[in-house]
Design a protein around this motif. Sequence first.
Motif, PDB file in Angstrom:
ATOM      1  N   LYS A 131       0.830  -1.203   0.000  1.00  0.00           N
ATOM      2  CA  LYS A 131       0.000   0.000   0.000  1.00  0.00           C
ATOM      3  C   LYS A 131       0.865   1.254   0.000  1.00  0.00           C
ATOM      4  N   SER A 132       2.184   1.083  -0.159  1.00  0.00           N
ATOM      5  CA  SER A 132       3.126   2.201  -0.145  1.00  0.00           C
ATOM      6  C   SER A 132       3.278   2.818  -1.529  1.00  0.00           C
ATOM      7  N   ASN A 133       3.341   4.144  -1.553  1.00  0.00           N
ATOM      8  CA  ASN A 133       3.562   4.905  -2.771  1.00  0.00           C
ATOM      9  C   ASN A 133       4.675   5.910  -2.510  1.00  0.00           C
ATOM     10  N   ILE A 134       5.437   6.219  -3.548  1.00  0.00           N
ATOM     11  CA  ILE A 134       6.505   7.204  -3.464  1.00  0.00           C
ATOM     12  C   ILE A 134       6.181   8.329  -4.437  1.00  0.00           C
TER      13      ILE A 134
ATOM     14  N   ALA B 139       8.329  11.788  -0.963  1.00  0.00           N
ATOM     15  CA  ALA B 139       7.404  11.523   0.131  1.00  0.00           C
ATOM     16  C   ALA B 139       6.990  10.062   0.056  1.00  0.00           C
ATOM     17  N   HIS B 140       6.944   9.411   1.211  1.00  0.00           N
ATOM     18  CA  HIS B 140       6.475   8.033   1.320  1.00  0.00           C
ATOM     19  C   HIS B 140       5.035   8.109   1.806  1.00  0.00           C
ATOM     20  N   LEU B 141       4.097   7.645   0.989  1.00  0.00           N
ATOM     21  CA  LEU B 141       2.675   7.725   1.282  1.00  0.00           C
ATOM     22  C   LEU B 141       2.095   6.326   1.446  1.00  0.00           C
ATOM     23  N   ILE B 142       1.174   6.174   2.407  1.00  0.00           N
ATOM     24  CA  ILE B 142       0.492   4.901   2.657  1.00  0.00           C
ATOM     25  C   ILE B 142      -0.974   5.083   2.288  1.00  0.00           C
TER      26      ILE B 142
ATOM     27  N   ASN C 204      -9.795   4.022   3.594  1.00  0.00           N
ATOM     28  CA  ASN C 204     -10.785   4.922   3.011  1.00  0.00           C
ATOM     29  C   ASN C 204     -10.373   5.442   1.635  1.00  0.00           C
ATOM     30  N   GLY C 205      -9.228   4.967   1.108  1.00  0.00           N
ATOM     31  CA  GLY C 205      -8.758   5.364  -0.213  1.00  0.00           C
ATOM     32  C   GLY C 205      -7.896   6.610  -0.215  1.00  0.00           C
ATOM     33  N   LYS C 206      -7.781   7.280   0.928  1.00  0.00           N
ATOM     34  CA  LYS C 206      -6.950   8.480   1.030  1.00  0.00           C
ATOM     35  C   LYS C 206      -5.532   8.079   1.432  1.00  0.00           C
TER      36      LYS C 206
END
Length: 52
Positions: free
Chosen positions: A7-10, A23-26, A30-32
């Motif tokens: 579920k990780s995005n860069i 930025a490391h985003l999870i 809820n889709g956010k």
Amino acid sequence: MQLDGSKSNIALFQLENDDLGYAHLIKRLNGKFKMEHSEHGTNGISYEEIKT
């Protein structure tokens, strides 16, 4: 960019003063996205191990 099988995005970004960062985003249930970590500097972008 989503990291394989997680579920990780860069996200890469550039500031107004031309510094580069990431930025490391999870992705939450809820889709956010939640920002887990962010880093920037003048030396470009270096590789770092990210635990997913």
